[in-house]
Motif scaffolding. Structure first.
Motif: not given
Length: 244
Positions: A107-126
């Motif tokens: 969602q574009p209305t959530s602009p604050i995402r820590k550097k590297g956190s998205l990949d960390k979450f994706l890795k854990s989820y997979i």
């Protein structure tokens, strides 16, 4: 290697804050902050910005965006859901012969995402092998000592019910992901088992009003959280993929 399709829904008009996705945050349109996070990911294969606005697409292209997809007019109304939007993007990609394993909604209305956190979450989820995942804020500690009922419209009576020191987590609207086959089957992101992606108070900021935009701006200016910044690109952007 698994393939992930990311969708960023950027509707031009909005109910509470007019054209909020184009509102400037630290000098850049709001939606670009989410795009910057997505394009920095080493696990996302394709990013589609779902918008009906040529202006949004023209801005995005200055920052390296290449696709020309435009959201159909039937999907620009207030009753349009994110599920409708995502389904249309999946069909669009299938017509071009592209197949994916997972569908990711940012969602574009959530602009604050820590550097590297998205990949960390994706890795854990997979690795979790869950059908879906959702970003959460919390824990939200609730303590109700004096719950009561209104009797006959003019009397307040305490009840015996109390809920003390229970921990709750609530979806913050930032990240949703699902196995694409499961999403196509159930037409939703909340598909059990659901993997929890826990965000802090900064990553849980949701832009609905001007005050939210001011809070996000303060976080960026004071460098409270390190996040990906939008960057103009003159050449085609190529990223190095990482295996899970």
């Amino acid at each position: 290697m698994v393939k992930i399709l990311a969708v960023i829904p950027v509707k031009l008009n909005s109910k509470r804050l007019r054209k909020k996705n184009l509102r400037l945050l630290d000098g850049y349109p709001l939606f670009l902050w989410t795009y910057a996070t997505a394009i920095a990911s080493k696990h996302i294969d394709k990013i589609i910005i779902s918008t009906e606005s040529k202006k949004v697409l023209n801005i995005a292209k200055k920052f390296g965006y290449k696709d020309s997809y435009q959201r159909p007019k039937k999907l620009i109304f207030n009753n349009t859901t994110n599920t409708d939007v995502v389904l249309d993007v999946i069909k669009y990609e299938k017509k071009k012969g592209y197949e994916y394993d997972f569908i990711l909604l940012l969602q574009p209305t959530s602009p604050i995402r820590k550097k590297g956190s998205l990949d960390k979450f994706l890795k854990s989820y997979i690795r979790s092998k869950c059908n879906s995942a959702v970003s959460l804020k919390g824990p939200i500690n609730k303590k109700y000592n004096f719950l009561g009922k209104i009797i006959n419209g003019n009397r307040y009576k305490f009840s015996d019910y109390s809920l003390k020191n229970k921990e709750f987590f609530q979806p913050n609207g930032s990240i949703y992901i699902s196995k694409i086959d499961e999403f196509m089957k159930f037409k939703k992101f909340f598909i059990n088992p659901i993997f929890p992606i826990i965000n802090d108070i900064y990553e849980s900021i949701d832009i609905d009003y001007i005050k939210d935009l001011k809070i996000a701006s303060m976080i960026l200016k004071n460098k409270i959280v390190k996040i990906e910044k939008p960057k103009k690109l003159n050449t085609q952007w190529i990223k190095k993929r990482k295996k899970f």
